[in-house]
Design a protein around this motif. Structure first.
Motif, PDB file in Angstrom:
ATOM      1  N   LEU A   1       0.814  -1.214   0.000  1.00  0.00           N
ATOM      2  CA  LEU A   1       0.000   0.000   0.000  1.00  0.00           C
ATOM      3  C   LEU A   1       0.848   1.264   0.000  1.00  0.00           C
ATOM      4  O   LEU A   1       0.421   2.302  -0.514  1.00  0.00           O
TER       5      LEU A   1
ATOM      6  N   LYS B   1       1.233   1.602  -3.656  1.00  0.00           N
ATOM      7  CA  LYS B   1      -0.034   1.879  -4.339  1.00  0.00           C
ATOM      8  C   LYS B   1      -0.486   3.311  -4.127  1.00  0.00           C
ATOM      9  O   LYS B   1      -1.000   3.964  -5.053  1.00  0.00           O
ATOM     10  N   TYR B   2      -0.327   3.817  -2.908  1.00  0.00           N
ATOM     11  CA  TYR B   2      -0.794   5.165  -2.580  1.00  0.00           C
ATOM     12  C   TYR B   2       0.360   6.148  -2.410  1.00  0.00           C
ATOM     13  O   TYR B   2       0.252   7.128  -1.676  1.00  0.00           O
TER      14      TYR B   2
ATOM     15  N   ALA C   1      -0.515   9.945  -3.045  1.00  0.00           N
ATOM     16  CA  ALA C   1      -1.278  10.573  -1.964  1.00  0.00           C
ATOM     17  C   ALA C   1      -0.420  10.734  -0.716  1.00  0.00           C
ATOM     18  O   ALA C   1      -0.474  11.771  -0.037  1.00  0.00           O
TER      19      ALA C   1
ATOM     20  N   ASP D   1      -8.020  14.064  -2.197  1.00  0.00           N
ATOM     21  CA  ASP D   1      -8.186  13.613  -3.585  1.00  0.00           C
ATOM     22  C   ASP D   1      -8.861  14.657  -4.470  1.00  0.00           C
ATOM     23  O   ASP D   1      -9.006  14.463  -5.679  1.00  0.00           O
TER      24      ASP D   1
ATOM     25  N   SER E   1     -12.688   7.129   0.635  1.00  0.00           N
ATOM     26  CA  SER E   1     -11.478   7.605  -0.026  1.00  0.00           C
ATOM     27  C   SER E   1     -10.265   7.347   0.845  1.00  0.00           C
ATOM     28  O   SER E   1     -10.086   7.982   1.891  1.00  0.00           O
ATOM     29  N   ALA E   2      -9.419   6.417   0.398  1.00  0.00           N
ATOM     30  CA  ALA E   2      -8.186   6.153   1.145  1.00  0.00           C
ATOM     31  C   ALA E   2      -7.296   7.389   1.147  1.00  0.00           C
ATOM     32  O   ALA E   2      -6.648   7.705   2.150  1.00  0.00           O
ATOM     33  N   ALA E   3      -7.267   8.119   0.035  1.00  0.00           N
ATOM     34  CA  ALA E   3      -6.417   9.308  -0.044  1.00  0.00           C
ATOM     35  C   ALA E   3      -6.846  10.348   0.992  1.00  0.00           C
ATOM     36  O   ALA E   3      -6.002  10.934   1.695  1.00  0.00           O
TER      37      ALA E   3
END
Length: 391
Positions: free
Chosen positions: A90, A93-94, A97, A196, A206-208
Motif C-alpha cells: 500500500l 499503491k498510494y 497521496a 483527492d 477515499s483512502a487518499a
C-alpha cells in the motif's frame, strides 16, 4: 479500536435492554433539538433519527484491548509479517497521496500507513454499527461522559448535513469512530481534508482523504517533521533511575545513566522519555514528541507502540528485539487463525477462523485449558497453541 468477561458483558446487555421507552424518546428529542440548534437542517435531523432505536454500544465500554490486554498480546496481534507485507504494497499503491500528505503536513508515509493498518486493517475493518445510532445510545444510556457523546452525536449529524459522508456509508465502531483511520466525528470536523480533490472529505470511501486527514491530525498533535518516534534501548544492569513517557530529558541525561542503543552506540541528540511498557525486565524505549503525537490518536501507550513499531518495520527496520517478560508470548494473527482452526478440529464451535478472539473462542480456550491442565483464563497464547498442535 473488545471483550473480556462474559458475566460483565451479560450484565451490561441487561442494562442495555432496560431503559424505559419514554426515557429514550425524551433523550432522543433532546439530541434532535441540540442538532437543530447547532445548525443542522431539519431534513438531516429527521432522516438520521426518525424511528431510531438504541443499540448495544454501552455493553462495550471499559473493554478496549489497549487497556485490558497484556502489551505482548496486543502488539503481537497488530504487528506481524502479514501486516508489514500488506502495508509495503500500500505504500507503493498510494505513494502519490502519501507524498502529497507528507509535503503538506510533514508526516512520513510509513507512519501514516501504520496508523491505517492498526486502526482498520487497511480498510478491511471499519466497524459494523451505524455511527448515529451508537452515539445516540451512548449519549442517552452510557453511565458516564454523556456530554461528550452528545457533542459527538451533533458532530455526526453535521457531517451528514455537510454531505461529506453518506448515511449508508456512515458505519463504525461501538464508540462512533469511523472510516479508514477511525476518526471520531468531532475530530473529523476539525481535521479531515479533501486530499483527492473531489469536493468531499470522505474518510469512509477515499483512502487518499483518510491518509491526508491522518497526517493532518498528527501535525496538529505536535508532529515534528524529520524526527523519529524513538527507538529501543538497552538499560544497564539493575537500572533504577527515572522513567515515564512524559519525563522528557536530553539524550545526554540518559547516556549519563548508562542507557545505550541496542548495538551499544550513543543516543544522538534531542530529548526523549524512557518508556518501559512491561517494566524494567522487558523492552525499553526512548520516545520523542512524535511518539506523543501518535499517542494522542488513542491515549494508550501499547497502541502508540504498535503503530511506531509497525512504521519501523514498514521502513525495513527490525521490530522489538528484547523479549517480553513472559514465558507465554502472544500470537500473530496467522497463529490465532491456526489456533481457532485447531479448536474447531477439537470439536469446539468458535465460528470462522478469522484471527479475531471473540467470546466463543475465549470460552473454547478456557475449556481446553481446563482439560489439558493449563491455567483457565481464555487467553490465546503460545502455550495453548502448542498444546493444540501436540494434541
Amino acid at each position: 479500536m473488545k471483550t473480556n468477561h462474559l458475566l460483565a458483558a451479560s450484565a451490561a446487555l441487561v442494562l442495555f435492554a432496560a431503559p424505559a421507552r419514554g426515557e429514550w424518546s425524551s433523550c432522543l428529542g433532546g439530541l434532535r433539538h441540540a442538532a437543530a440548534g447547532a445548525g443542522v437542517s431539519q431534513q438531516t435531523v429527521a432522516a438520521a433519527t426518525d424511528g431510531l432505536e438504541p443499540n448495544d454500544a454501552v455493553s462495550f465500554m471499559d473493554k478496549q484491548p489497549e487497556f485490558t490486554t497484556p502489551v505482548w498480546d496486543y502488539v503481537a496481534g497488530l504487528v506481524d509479517e502479514e501486516r508489514v507485507a500488506e502495508g509495503r504494497v500500500l505504500l507503493q499503491k498510494y505513494s502519490s497521496a502519501l507524498h502529497a500528505a507528507e509535503a503538506r503536513y510533514g508526516v512520513d508515509p510509513a507512519t501514516v500507513v501504520a496508523v491505517w493498518g492498526v486502526e482498520s486493517d487497511f480498510g478491511k475493518s471499519f466497524g459494523k454499527r451505524p455511527v448515529v445510532q451508537s452515539l445516540a445510545t451512548l449519549a442517552c444510556e452510557a453511565p458516564r461522559r454523556n456530554d461528550y457523546w452528545r457533542k459527538e452525536f451533533v458532530a455526526a449529524l453535521k457531517i451528514l448535513d455537510n454531505g461529506d459522508i453518506r448515511g449508508d456509508e456512515f458505519m463504525g465502531s461501538w464508540a462512533g469512530a469511523f472510516g479508514h483511520t477511525q476518526f471520531m466525528p468531532s475530530t473529523f470536523l476539525g481535521t479531515a481534508v479533501d486530499l483527492d480533490g473531489d469536493g468531499r472529505r470522505n474518510i469512509a470511501s477515499s483512502a487518499a482523504d483518510s491518509l491526508g486527514s491522518t497526517a493532518n491530525f498528527l501535525r496538529k498533535s505536535g508532529w515534528r517533521a524529520g524526527e523519529h518516534w524513538g527507538f529501543e534501548v538497552r538499560l544497564p544492569e539493575g537500572y533504577s533511575g527515572p522513567s515515564g513517557r512524559t519525563h522528557k530529558q536530553p539524550m545526554s541525561f540518559w547516556e549519563a545513566r548508562g542507557i545505550t542503543r541496542l548495538d551499544g552506540g550513543g543516543l544522538g541528540g534531542g530529548s526523549a522519555g524512557l518508556m518501559l511498557p512491561a517494566g524494567r525486565n522487558g523492552p525499553a524505549f526512548l520516545v520523542t514528541k512524535n511518539f506523543d503525537a501518535i499517542y494522542s490518536y488513542n491515549a494508550a501507550e501499547s497502541y502508540a507502540l504498535a503503530i511506531s513499531v509497525l512504521s519501523d518495520m514498514l521502513r525495513g527496520r527490525p521490530g522489538i528485539q528484547t523479549p517480553w517478560p513472559t514465558d507465554d508470548p502472544g500470537l500473530s494473527r496467522a497463529e490465532r487463525r491456526e489456533l481457532q482452526a485447531l479448536l474447531t478440529r477439537a470439536g469446539y464451535d468458535v465460528g470462522d477462523a478469522d484471527g479475531v478472539i471473540g467470546t466463543k473462542t475465549k470460552e473454547a480456550i478456557a475449556d481446553y485449558q481446563s482439560r489439558v491442565g493449563l491455567p483457565r483464563n481464555g487467553r490465546a497464547s503460545l502455550k495453548v497453541l502448542k498444546a493444540l498442535r501436540g494434541g
